[in-house]
Write an enzyme that holds these catalytic residues in place. Structure first.
Site, PDB file in Angstrom:
ATOM      1  N   CYS A  53      31.460  38.181  39.696  1.00 20.52           N
ATOM      2  CA  CYS A  53      31.861  39.304  38.336  1.00 20.52           C
ATOM      3  C   CYS A  53      32.113  38.443  37.183  1.00 20.52           C
ATOM      4  CB  CYS A  53      33.315  39.673  38.973  1.00 20.52           C
ATOM      5  SG  CYS A  53      33.395  40.764  40.267  1.00 20.52           S
ATOM      6  N   HIS A  67      32.183  47.870  43.302  1.00 19.76           N
ATOM      7  CA  HIS A  67      30.991  47.624  42.558  1.00 19.76           C
ATOM      8  C   HIS A  67      30.002  46.861  43.701  1.00 19.76           C
ATOM      9  CE1 HIS A  67      32.656  46.915  38.329  1.00 19.76           C
ATOM     10  NE2 HIS A  67      31.856  47.678  38.583  1.00 19.76           N
TER      11      HIS A  67
HETATM   12  N1  LIG Z   1      31.114  42.854  38.755  1.00 24.04           N
HETATM   13  C1  LIG Z   1      32.352  43.002  39.127  1.00 24.04           C
HETATM   14  N2  LIG Z   1      32.518  43.595  40.271  1.00 24.04           N
HETATM   15  N3  LIG Z   1      33.265  43.086  38.111  1.00 24.04           N
HETATM   16  C2  LIG Z   1      34.800  43.194  38.274  1.00 24.04           C
HETATM   17  C3  LIG Z   1      35.247  44.079  37.217  1.00 24.04           C
HETATM   18  C4  LIG Z   1      36.885  44.124  37.524  1.00 24.04           C
HETATM   19  C5  LIG Z   1      37.404  45.130  36.651  1.00 24.04           C
HETATM   20  N4  LIG Z   1      38.763  44.894  36.436  1.00 24.04           N
HETATM   21  C6  LIG Z   1      37.055  46.643  36.565  1.00 24.04           C
HETATM   22  O1  LIG Z   1      37.539  47.226  37.582  1.00 24.04           O
HETATM   23  O2  LIG Z   1      36.055  47.106  36.201  1.00 24.04           O
END
Ligand SMILES: NC(=[NH2+])NCCC[C@H](N)C(=O)O
Ligand SMILES: NC(=O)c1ccc[n+]([C@@H]2O[C@H](COP(=O)([O-])OP(=O)(O)OC[C@H]3O[C@@H](n4cnc5c(N)ncnc54)[C@H](O)[C@@H]3O)[C@@H](O)[C@H]2O)c1
Length: 704
Positions: free
Chosen positions: A264, A168
């Site tokens: 996050c 991300h």
């Molecule tokens: N904005 C972020 N980076 N969020 C993390 C999300 C973690 C979640 N386990 C996923 O893989 O989607």
């Protein structure tokens, strides 16, 4: 506390690592401690509450990642673009987040079902509100960026993520107050890094190292001059404080197990707009078609890989599968790229593999005038070995003199436009050159499964031993050479001095004598060592019969060069009886033309070696006209040179002991080239034997 700033968080009631959708979750299923997660989340909650208001969304059972509210959507003022999760494991969160935003009076935008976009996890506003940085590559699809620009009326800058640990954008990129940027450059491709450097001045870029990156230092919540994060090195902390930021560390190790940290776990829901913003994106889309044995020949995979590796994204809009073995398939693919520059790069590669534009989208090729002799306008289309056509005034015109690494020059002939491949140095002032990638197509033969399997590739996958593979290729090459000779065709050989050192001279001489070779291309060395062997029995001073170094033998080749220089040329040395055997002797005696191209390491050189490289290239090119087959024998330099001049359709056999060289030479993406990893002396002896066998069988048969 700043009343105006609000964040959305989701209590970790149902948080756990239940599945694996990013590398951090690997090996961590059910390994996070619930109590510790709650404690860490509450600490973060309190810390943020010291600086802003926190709203809560109700956690839902069965959706463990809902704690990561950054992925709820992307907010600007009172508008939100709700996330479309890439993984089905998170798609169930969408309606809950949507309901929350609706209850708060937001205008909600929803993306089409098959267009993933993961909210503020992948889209971050510059803190001055001037533009939106949007990530793609793992979760969000590039095509979503144009909708973000339109719906939020903002300029979107697309950044391609390259490292799956930073899947991300908010895991490796954090815009800060005052135009600062905290980021981890290796997480992006070079184009994206250039874009970042263009927009953020060096004194505002805070690039971090891997140890901080893997502690999620970029996954920080920034509220005015405060930066809240999981963990930070002393060095980075002091850099941030020099820039006027106060860092607050709050451990979030339990959430790192799911691939998330401070940023996050939060979503800023008050993102003010600036008035003079406007929708913009450099994103470009085109639709192309592909036809042929798309599955059998792996063409569709290659095309899609080219798009993704080139930094674009695709959507297969149509795929018609040919049902019979012999029938071809067709596909229509929408390609998107973050800029025109990237699109051109991707398109030129797709054109090379035969992709073409939809009939209704076809435009004339773009032409620009040459203003300086030997210099093309920038952005010119670089030619390949494949037959090419360019569209001029609505008509497709076939490009003449097809070769690799040229430009396409267009001139007006008596009966219409003429398009020719030309080397840059040959371009003349006033000539028009094809630029960009519009109105260009290459004609590719449909390669079927059978054709591919007939080549070396097939032998490799069939698990055949390497010796047997060499024999099989030799049988095939011999068969072809005999047919070419019988029909008066043309075989050109490029050879390096290793042919002589490995005892291949007698075999190559014989091939020339028996009419299997119509031209020889090489450097100074092949001729020097061949003549050394003929005159003195040594090759690089080694006795070719005994296999031992002869005393003083290292000077032999210089003496030979001197003798030939005295004679004036190789041909006159043959005429004067100075050379009485060998490859060069056979060439002269059998009127087989040869061209020796000079190089920086040449001794002498021999009088026949052309030290003017432009002349040498022209002579090579001349001898290569109308060739049916090229045998490339252990010379990387001359073989690559020859490969560049040769259009597709000419059979190439590349023999070298080094597999990397063979791959480089034979990897032309066409079925006509075959690579053989073996000793060149051995190859030649097998080839001569096989030709003898074939010829005697043939003679015996015709005699009956
Ligand atoms: N904005 C972020 N980076 N969020 C993390 C999300 C973690 C979640 N386990 C996923 O893989 O989607
Ligand atoms: N005395 C001289 O004037 C002199 C001597 C050497 C080279 N040169 C010149 O230097 C240039 C480059 O020379 P080059 O073409 O030899 O070098 P090159 O590096 O281009 O190619 C030699 C190739 O032979 C391969 N090879 C080595 N042993 C082999 C074997 N037993 N079987 C099969 N392949 C084998 C190598 O892997 C390599 O790819 C040429 O222009 C040449 O004429 C001049």
């Amino acid at each position: 506390m700043t009343d105006a700033i609000r964040f959305l968080m989701c209590p970790p009631d149902h948080y756990d690592v239940d599945y694996v959708i990013n590398p951090w979750m690997e090996g961590n299923i059910h390994k996070s401690s619930y109590d510790r997660a709650v404690e860490q989340w509450q600490k973060l909650h309190h810390t943020i509450k010291d600086h802003a208001i926190v709203d809560l969304v109700q956690p839902e059972k069965g959706w463990p990642d809902m704690v990561f509210t950054a992925n709820a959507g992307l907010v600007l003022d009172k508008t939100v673009v709700i996330s479309r999760f890439y993984h089905k494991e998170r798609q169930g969160e969408e309606p809950y987040f949507k309901a929350w935003f609706e209850s708060q009076g937001f205008t909600v935008h929803e993306l089409p079902k098959d267009l993933p976009f993961e909210g503020a996890g992948d889209a971050l506003l510059d803190r001055e509100g001037r533009y939106l940085w949007a990530g793609y590559g793992f979760r969000s699809e590039l095509d979503s960026h144009s909708l973000l620009a339109e719906w939020l009326n903002i300029e979107v800058l697309s950044l391609r993520l390259m490292d799956d640990r930073f899947y991300h954008l908010d895991t490796c990129f954090c815009p800060l107050t005052g135009g600062y940027l905290l980021y981890y450059p290796p997480a992006f491709d070079s184009y994206s890094n250039r874009l970042i450097e263009l927009r953020v001045p060096p004194e505002k870029r805070i690039a971090i190292d891997e140890p901080d990156a893997v502690n999620f230092a970029c996954n920080a919540v920034n509220i005015n001059q405060t930066v809240i994060m999981n963990k930070i090195s002393d060095n980075l902390k002091s850099r941030l404080s020099e820039a006027g930021f106060n860092v607050v560390e709050t451990p979030l190790t339990e959430f790192l197990k799911a691939g998330g940290a401070a940023k996050c776990l939060t979503l800023r829901v008050t993102e003010p707009i600036i008035e003079d913003r406007h929708a913009a994106t450099q994103l470009e889309s085109r639709t192309v078609c592909l036809q042929g044995h798309l599955l059998d020949a792996g063409l569709i995979n290659r095309a899609l890989d080219l798009v993704v590796e080139g930094g674009g994204s695709f959507q297969v809009q149509n795929f018609n599968l040919g049902e019979q073995r012999q029938s071809t398939s067709s596909a229509q693919i929408k390609i998107s790229a973050p800029s025109h520059e990237v699109m051109e790069e991707i398109m030129s590669q797709l054109i090379d593999i035969g992709a073409f534009s939809l009939q209704e989208d076809v435009q004339d090729a773009k032409l620009e005038t040459v203003h300086q002799h030997g210099v093309s306008p920038d952005d010119f289309y670089v030619t390949t070995i494949y037959p090419t056509e360019v569209r001029i005034a609505g008509e497709w015109v076939r490009v003449q003199n097809q070769r690799m690494d040229g430009a396409i020059a267009v001139t007006e002939g008596p009966s219409g436009p003429i398009a020719r491949c030309k080397l840059l140095r040959d371009l003349e002032v006033g000539e028009k050159v094809v630029v960009d990638v519009m109105g260009i197509r290459t004609i590719r033969k449909a390669e079927s499964r059978e054709q591919r399997n007939n080549q070396e590739f097939g032998f490799m996958s069939a698990g055949v031993s390497s010796e047997r593979r060499v024999e099989l290729i030799v049988e095939q090459v011999a068969w072809e050479m005999r047919q070419i000779r019988d029909r008066g065709g043309k075989v050109v050989v490029t050879a390096g001095p290793v042919v002589i050192h490995t005892g291949g001279s007698q075999h190559l001489s014989r091939l020339i004598r028996q009419g299997y070779v119509q031209a020889l291309l090489g450097g100074n060395a092949i001729a020097v060592h061949d003549i050394e062997q003929s005159m003195m029995g040594t090759s690089l001073g080694v006795d070719m019969k005994q296999g031992v170094a002869v005393k003083g033998g290292h000077r032999h080749h210089l003496k030979v060069i001197n003798t030939i220089r005295r004679c004036g040329s190789i041909a006159s040395a043959v005429q004067q009886g100075v050379i009485t055997s060998g490859i060069m002797y056979e060439c002269v005696r059998n009127d087989v033309p040869f061209s020796l191209a000079g190089s920086i390491r040449d001794d002498g050189p021999l009088p026949d070696t052309q030290m003017d490289l432009i002349q040498a290239q022209q002579h090579y090119n001349q001898l290569l006209q109308d060739t049916d087959m090229i045998l490339m024998l252990s010379t990387m330099l001359h073989s690559i040179g020859v490969g560049n001049m040769t259009p597709s359709g000419v059979k190439m056999v590349c023999v070298d002991i080094n597999p990397a060289v063979v791959t480089k030479l034979s990897d032309r993406g066409s079925v006509e080239s075959v690579g053989v990893v073996t000793d060149v002396g051995l190859f030649l002896s097998l080839l001569v034997k096989q030709l003898d066998r074939l010829t005697s069988r043939y003679d015996a048969k015709t005699a009956v």
